[in-house]
Design a protein around this motif. Structure first.
Motif, PDB file in Angstrom:
ATOM      1  N   VAL A 103       0.877  -1.178   0.000  1.00  0.00           N
ATOM      2  CA  VAL A 103       0.000   0.000   0.000  1.00  0.00           C
ATOM      3  C   VAL A 103       0.912   1.225   0.000  1.00  0.00           C
ATOM      4  N   ARG A 123       2.760   3.919  -3.340  1.00  0.00           N
ATOM      5  CA  ARG A 123       3.499   3.738  -4.608  1.00  0.00           C
ATOM      6  C   ARG A 123       4.548   4.822  -4.803  1.00  0.00           C
ATOM      7  N   SER A 124       5.178   5.273  -3.717  1.00  0.00           N
ATOM      8  CA  SER A 124       6.182   6.323  -3.879  1.00  0.00           C
ATOM      9  C   SER A 124       7.426   5.779  -4.569  1.00  0.00           C
ATOM     10  N   SER A 179      -3.939   5.705  -3.371  1.00  0.00           N
ATOM     11  CA  SER A 179      -5.117   6.430  -2.887  1.00  0.00           C
ATOM     12  C   SER A 179      -6.350   6.258  -3.782  1.00  0.00           C
ATOM     13  N   LEU A 191      -9.937  -1.531  -1.141  1.00  0.00           N
ATOM     14  CA  LEU A 191      -8.596  -1.793  -0.590  1.00  0.00           C
ATOM     15  C   LEU A 191      -8.592  -3.005   0.341  1.00  0.00           C
ATOM     16  N   VAL A 251       2.159   4.425   3.868  1.00  0.00           N
ATOM     17  CA  VAL A 251       1.240   5.519   3.563  1.00  0.00           C
ATOM     18  C   VAL A 251       1.548   6.758   4.416  1.00  0.00           C
ATOM     19  N   ARG A 302      -0.289   7.268   7.544  1.00  0.00           N
ATOM     20  CA  ARG A 302      -1.398   7.516   8.466  1.00  0.00           C
ATOM     21  C   ARG A 302      -2.033   6.180   8.846  1.00  0.00           C
ATOM     22  N   GLY A 314      12.269   1.300  10.330  1.00  0.00           N
ATOM     23  CA  GLY A 314      13.127   2.491  10.484  1.00  0.00           C
ATOM     24  C   GLY A 314      14.594   2.134  10.712  1.00  0.00           C
ATOM     25  N   THR A 329      16.286   0.779   7.665  1.00  0.00           N
ATOM     26  CA  THR A 329      16.605   1.762   6.613  1.00  0.00           C
ATOM     27  C   THR A 329      17.982   2.372   6.878  1.00  0.00           C
TER      28      THR A 329
HETATM   29  P1  NDP Z   1       4.374   9.334   0.025  1.00  0.00           P
HETATM   30  O1  NDP Z   1       3.538  10.377   0.667  1.00  0.00           O
HETATM   31  O2  NDP Z   1       5.290   9.670  -1.083  1.00  0.00           O
HETATM   32  O3  NDP Z   1       3.422   8.174  -0.490  1.00  0.00           O
HETATM   33  C1  NDP Z   1       2.308   7.754   0.234  1.00  0.00           C
HETATM   34  C2  NDP Z   1       1.561   6.729  -0.574  1.00  0.00           C
HETATM   35  O4  NDP Z   1       0.387   6.368   0.146  1.00  0.00           O
HETATM   36  C3  NDP Z   1       1.090   7.269  -1.937  1.00  0.00           C
HETATM   37  O5  NDP Z   1       1.359   6.332  -2.944  1.00  0.00           O
HETATM   38  C4  NDP Z   1      -0.414   7.441  -1.751  1.00  0.00           C
HETATM   39  O6  NDP Z   1      -1.185   7.218  -2.910  1.00  0.00           O
HETATM   40  C5  NDP Z   1      -0.713   6.352  -0.731  1.00  0.00           C
HETATM   41  N1  NDP Z   1      -1.961   6.627  -0.033  1.00  0.00           N
HETATM   42  C6  NDP Z   1      -2.346   7.778   0.573  1.00  0.00           C
HETATM   43  N2  NDP Z   1      -3.584   7.642   1.076  1.00  0.00           N
HETATM   44  C7  NDP Z   1      -3.985   6.389   0.773  1.00  0.00           C
HETATM   45  C8  NDP Z   1      -5.174   5.669   1.005  1.00  0.00           C
HETATM   46  N3  NDP Z   1      -6.204   6.201   1.649  1.00  0.00           N
HETATM   47  N4  NDP Z   1      -5.254   4.395   0.552  1.00  0.00           N
HETATM   48  C9  NDP Z   1      -4.228   3.826  -0.089  1.00  0.00           C
HETATM   49  N5  NDP Z   1      -3.062   4.467  -0.347  1.00  0.00           N
HETATM   50  C10 NDP Z   1      -2.962   5.739   0.073  1.00  0.00           C
HETATM   51  O7  NDP Z   1       5.120   8.649   1.215  1.00  0.00           O
HETATM   52  P2  NDP Z   1       6.493   7.798   1.350  1.00  0.00           P
HETATM   53  O8  NDP Z   1       6.449   6.562   0.541  1.00  0.00           O
HETATM   54  O9  NDP Z   1       7.628   8.700   1.230  1.00  0.00           O
HETATM   55  O10 NDP Z   1       6.348   7.398   2.885  1.00  0.00           O
HETATM   56  C11 NDP Z   1       5.237   6.689   3.371  1.00  0.00           C
HETATM   57  C12 NDP Z   1       5.353   6.566   4.860  1.00  0.00           C
HETATM   58  O11 NDP Z   1       6.497   5.805   5.174  1.00  0.00           O
HETATM   59  C13 NDP Z   1       5.531   7.909   5.619  1.00  0.00           C
HETATM   60  O12 NDP Z   1       4.932   7.791   6.873  1.00  0.00           O
HETATM   61  C14 NDP Z   1       7.031   8.000   5.771  1.00  0.00           C
HETATM   62  O13 NDP Z   1       7.402   8.784   6.878  1.00  0.00           O
HETATM   63  C15 NDP Z   1       7.369   6.570   6.008  1.00  0.00           C
HETATM   64  N6  NDP Z   1       8.736   6.202   5.651  1.00  0.00           N
HETATM   65  C16 NDP Z   1       9.393   5.454   6.544  1.00  0.00           C
HETATM   66  C17 NDP Z   1      10.652   5.028   6.284  1.00  0.00           C
HETATM   67  C18 NDP Z   1      11.334   4.184   7.281  1.00  0.00           C
HETATM   68  O14 NDP Z   1      12.518   4.040   7.220  1.00  0.00           O
HETATM   69  N7  NDP Z   1      10.611   3.550   8.184  1.00  0.00           N
HETATM   70  C19 NDP Z   1      11.362   5.404   5.056  1.00  0.00           C
HETATM   71  C20 NDP Z   1      10.533   6.127   4.127  1.00  0.00           C
HETATM   72  C21 NDP Z   1       9.271   6.516   4.433  1.00  0.00           C
HETATM   73  P3  NDP Z   1      -1.079   8.193  -4.214  1.00  0.00           P
HETATM   74  O15 NDP Z   1       0.197   7.803  -4.898  1.00  0.00           O
HETATM   75  O16 NDP Z   1      -2.285   7.845  -5.001  1.00  0.00           O
HETATM   76  O17 NDP Z   1      -1.063   9.602  -3.701  1.00  0.00           O
END
Ligand code: NDP
Length: 283
Positions: free
Chosen positions: A161, A163-164, A187, A192, A206, A208, A259, A262
């Motif tokens: 879940v 797609r960043s 999103s 889902l 995501v 949240r 975390g 990473t």
């Molecule tokens: P992004 O904000 O780039 O991507 C979030 C993704 O979540 C997007 O693809 C978005 O979809 C999707 N999304 C948002 N709302 C929904 C929903 N309701 N249902 C399904 N999918 C949804 O975030 P990152 O990938 O950069 O990071 C994600 C999380 O991971 C953050 O909390 C970040 O802090 C954390 N993180 C943690 C790391 C670690 O080392 N633990 C490293 C990197 C990140 P859409 O593409 O359609 O907008």
């Protein structure tokens, strides 16, 4: 019984190994972290990276530029680092200010110094099933964690879940390259929970609280990448840990799961780039 995937423990093991390896090196690898502006969260992240690096014997430098630095100037700085033989690894801390195009900056990094594995050359190699100079840190850390616990990937349905470019997309490709069947949700995904319930391995990135217990089938492996602060300032992940843990076979906590992995991957990548550059200069 549900097994907690202990990212801290594995990080410590990996970093101990790396420290031992580096104690035999004549020269220390050098990691340069570029920080633009004064985003407090980014400052904490880069300082943590520096601290971890220095404990291992990696020379780490933070270059902090003002938030109004131009894109051209930043590209010039990166080009200087690309040319500097003493620099082995370059990381640009994201996010960047709005006037700077993230892709232009990432594309400026030499692929052999691209410690995050985000440049087009490294992501292209990944997509083509070739070996990039390094794999992106978070997906790499997730695979190290799954492998450590002996969790089979081949043939499994992996649902991601998010797609960043830094987590979901590269992870999907790495899972495909390990012969998983992969579904990537975002999103705009409909139904889902029907998809998440069909996962053998469910990975949420995501940011949240999105994964509740009714979205998870019994025996699923659950990996929580998300990190955010709730209204009380407490660090949270995407997954309702307490309730999902009663159903999952394995689950990663937040904090203490992905975390730390990473950070460990970043250190491993720095040393891999150093080794590669040294070997290349000897050939
Ligand atoms: P992004 O904000 O780039 O991507 C979030 C993704 O979540 C997007 O693809 C978005 O979809 C999707 N999304 C948002 N709302 C929904 C929903 N309701 N249902 C399904 N999918 C949804 O975030 P990152 O990938 O950069 O990071 C994600 C999380 O991971 C953050 O909390 C970040 O802090 C954390 N993180 C943690 C790391 C670690 O080392 N633990 C490293 C990197 C990140 P859409 O593409 O359609 O907008």
């Amino acid at each position: 019984m549900t097994v907690i995937l202990d990212g801290k423990k594995l990080r410590d093991e990996l970093l101990d190994g790396l420290k031992g390896k580096l104690s035999n090196y004549v020269n220390a690898p050098k990691l340069v972290v570029i920080l633009v502006g004064d985003n407090p969260a980014s400052k904490i992240y880069v300082n943590n990276k520096k601290k971890t690096a220095e404990k291992l014997g990696i020379n780490s430098v933070i270059l902090n530029y003002p938030s109004d630095i131009s894109e051209e100037e930043l590209v010039r700085k990166i080009n200087e680092l690309n040319q500097d033989m003493s620099v082995n690894a370059i990381l640009v801390q994201l996010p960047l200010p709005q006037h700077i195009n993230k892709n232009t900056i990432i594309n400026a990094i030499s692929p052999i110094k691209d410690v995050d594995g985000f440049t087009p050359e490294n992501s292209g190699k990944l997509l083509a099933g070739e070996t990039p100079y390094v794999y992106p840190c978070t997906p790499k850390g997730i695979l190290l964690l799954l492998d450590k616990y002996g969790i089979e990937i081949e043939g499994k349905h992996v649902v991601i879940v998010g797609r960043s470019n830094i987590v979901g997309k590269p992870l999907a490709v790495m899972m495909l390259n390990r012969n998983a069947t992969v579904t990537v949700c975002h999103s705009r995904t409909k139904k889902l929970s029907e998809i998440t319930k069909s996962a053998d391995i469910l990975i949420s990135a995501v940011g949240r609280n999105i994964i509740s217990a009714d979205m998870v089938s019994g025996g699923t492996v659950v990996i929580d990448v998300g990190i955010y602060k709730d209204e009380n300032g407490k660090t949270r992940g995407d997954v309702d840990f307490e309730n999902v843990a009663t159903k999952a076979s394995y689950i990663s906590p937040v904090p203490g799961g992905v975390g730390p992995m990473t950070i460990a991957s970043l250190m491993l990548n720095t040393v891999e780039l150093f080794d590669f550059q040294n070997k290349r200069s000897c050939d």
